[in-house]
Design an enzyme around this catalytic site. Structure first.
Site, short mmCIF file in Angstrom:
data_model
loop_
_atom_site.label_atom_id
_atom_site.label_comp_id
_atom_site.label_asym_id
_atom_site.label_seq_id
_atom_site.Cartn_x
_atom_site.Cartn_y
_atom_site.Cartn_z
N CYS A 134 0.84 -1.20 0.00
CA CYS A 134 0.00 0.00 0.00
C CYS A 134 0.87 1.25 0.00
CB CYS A 134 -0.93 -0.01 1.22
SG CYS A 134 -1.95 1.48 1.37
N CYS A 137 -0.50 4.07 2.21
CA CYS A 137 -0.28 3.85 3.64
C CYS A 137 1.16 4.13 4.05
CB CYS A 137 -0.61 2.41 4.01
SG CYS A 137 -2.22 1.82 3.49
N ASP A 138 2.11 3.67 3.23
CA ASP A 138 3.50 3.62 3.69
C ASP A 138 4.48 4.48 2.89
OD1 ASP A 138 2.69 1.72 5.56
OD2 ASP A 138 2.99 0.07 4.15
#
Length: 309
Positions: A134, A137-138
């Site tokens: 992701c 997300c990261d």
């Protein structure tokens, strides 16, 4: 005692929320069950450009809009990880979660799919420490560093393009000599000076120093040469698999686990419907999940009415 509803929707992504909207608007008692926050993979999407009504909208914002709409007719929402489904002799469905038990006349499965793993050494060891599925997300953890994106489909190219806003450089490693992504996504990626392509190549190992990822070992399928790419992170997008483990014993999945339905979203078990990315289908998009959800939401009303005959 088990809590009873007319309809239970397992999964609160775009399809599940649409189904809950339609069913609750038909004056049915509805429960949406999800093991996480509503929205599903929309929460991991930086920007949605192909949902009608919005030129562009952040994935989490679209999820919030959908949730508020889906609960306006008193559909309920609860956390729960579904462990088992049982169908009784009178066709009542019993849903056992890790914390509660529910019964329902009709069930809509909207659990979606998840990203596949490469299955190479180092992937599990460095998951969350340089290995990610992701970018939204990261990605911020790899600011101004070099990263690898593995894959050649829509997700790989979209997320690779997103990462260029944060990182120094993106190497897209693809096992073929051309991409599978939509042309508009390809054009953007080819025009992006921060993206390089490593064709005809697979990742055979993810290397690290025991704490974090330091590189990936690659193998060129045409030349036979191995090469280490020194990078700080690897983002993997090599396909999806259905999240259907609790439903395999119901006899509604194919050999790969995808749920098969007819055009009314009905499975082989009366009163059990399936929608969205969990289905065996060609196009897995927010729009197609919403379409499935509306059909199933109306379908459960018709099914429950038929029980009165």
């Amino acid at each position: 005692m088990a809590k009873n509803y007319d309809v239970i929707v397992i999964g609160a992504g775009p399809g599940g929320m649409t189904a809950a909207l339609y069913a609750s608007r038909a004056n049915l008692s509805v429960l949406m069950l999800d093991r996480g926050i509503y929205g599903g993979q929309m929460n991991n999407t930086a920007e949605v450009e192909n949902y009608p009504g919005f030129k562009s909208i952040l994935g989490p914002d679209l999820a919030k809009e959908m949730y508020e709409s889906s609960t306006q007719f008193d559909a309920e929402y609860a956390y729960g990880n579904v462990e088992r489904i049982t169908v009784t002799a009178d066709n009542t469905k019993i849903i056992k979660t890790d914390s509660n038990e529910y019964t329902t006349k009709a069930l809509i499965i909207a659990t979606g799919s998840q990203y596949k793993k490469l299955g190479v050494p180092g992937e599990e060891e460095y998951s969350g420490r340089g290995v990610s599925y992701c970018a939204v997300c990261d990605g911020a953890f790899f600011r101004n560093r070099e990263v690898v994106v593995v894959g050649g489909g829509d997700s790989a190219i979209e997320e690779g393009s997103y990462l260029t806003q944060l990182v120094e450089k993106v190497d897209v490693v693809h096992r073929r000599d051309k991409l599978r992504a939509q042309k508009i996504l390809q054009d953007r990626a080819f025009a992006n000076s921060k993206i390089d392509f490593v064709w005809d190549t697979i990742v055979t190992e993810i290397e690290g120093d025991g704490q974090k990822v330091t590189g990936v070992m690659t193998h060129n399928k045409k030349t036979g040469k191995d090469k280490v790419l020194p990078i700080g992170g690897v983002f993997i997008y090599v396909g999806v698999e259905p999240m259907t483990e609790p439903f395999r014993e119901l006899g509604i999945t194919d050999e790969e686990g995808w749920i098969e339905t007819n055009e009314k979203m009905e499975t082989a078990v009366p009163g059990i419907f399936a929608i969205g990315d969990v289905r065996k289908k060609e196009l897995r998009q927010i729009t197609t999940a919403v379409g499935d959800g509306s059909i199933a939401g109306q379908g459960v009303f018709s099914y429950i009415e038929s029980l009165k005959d």
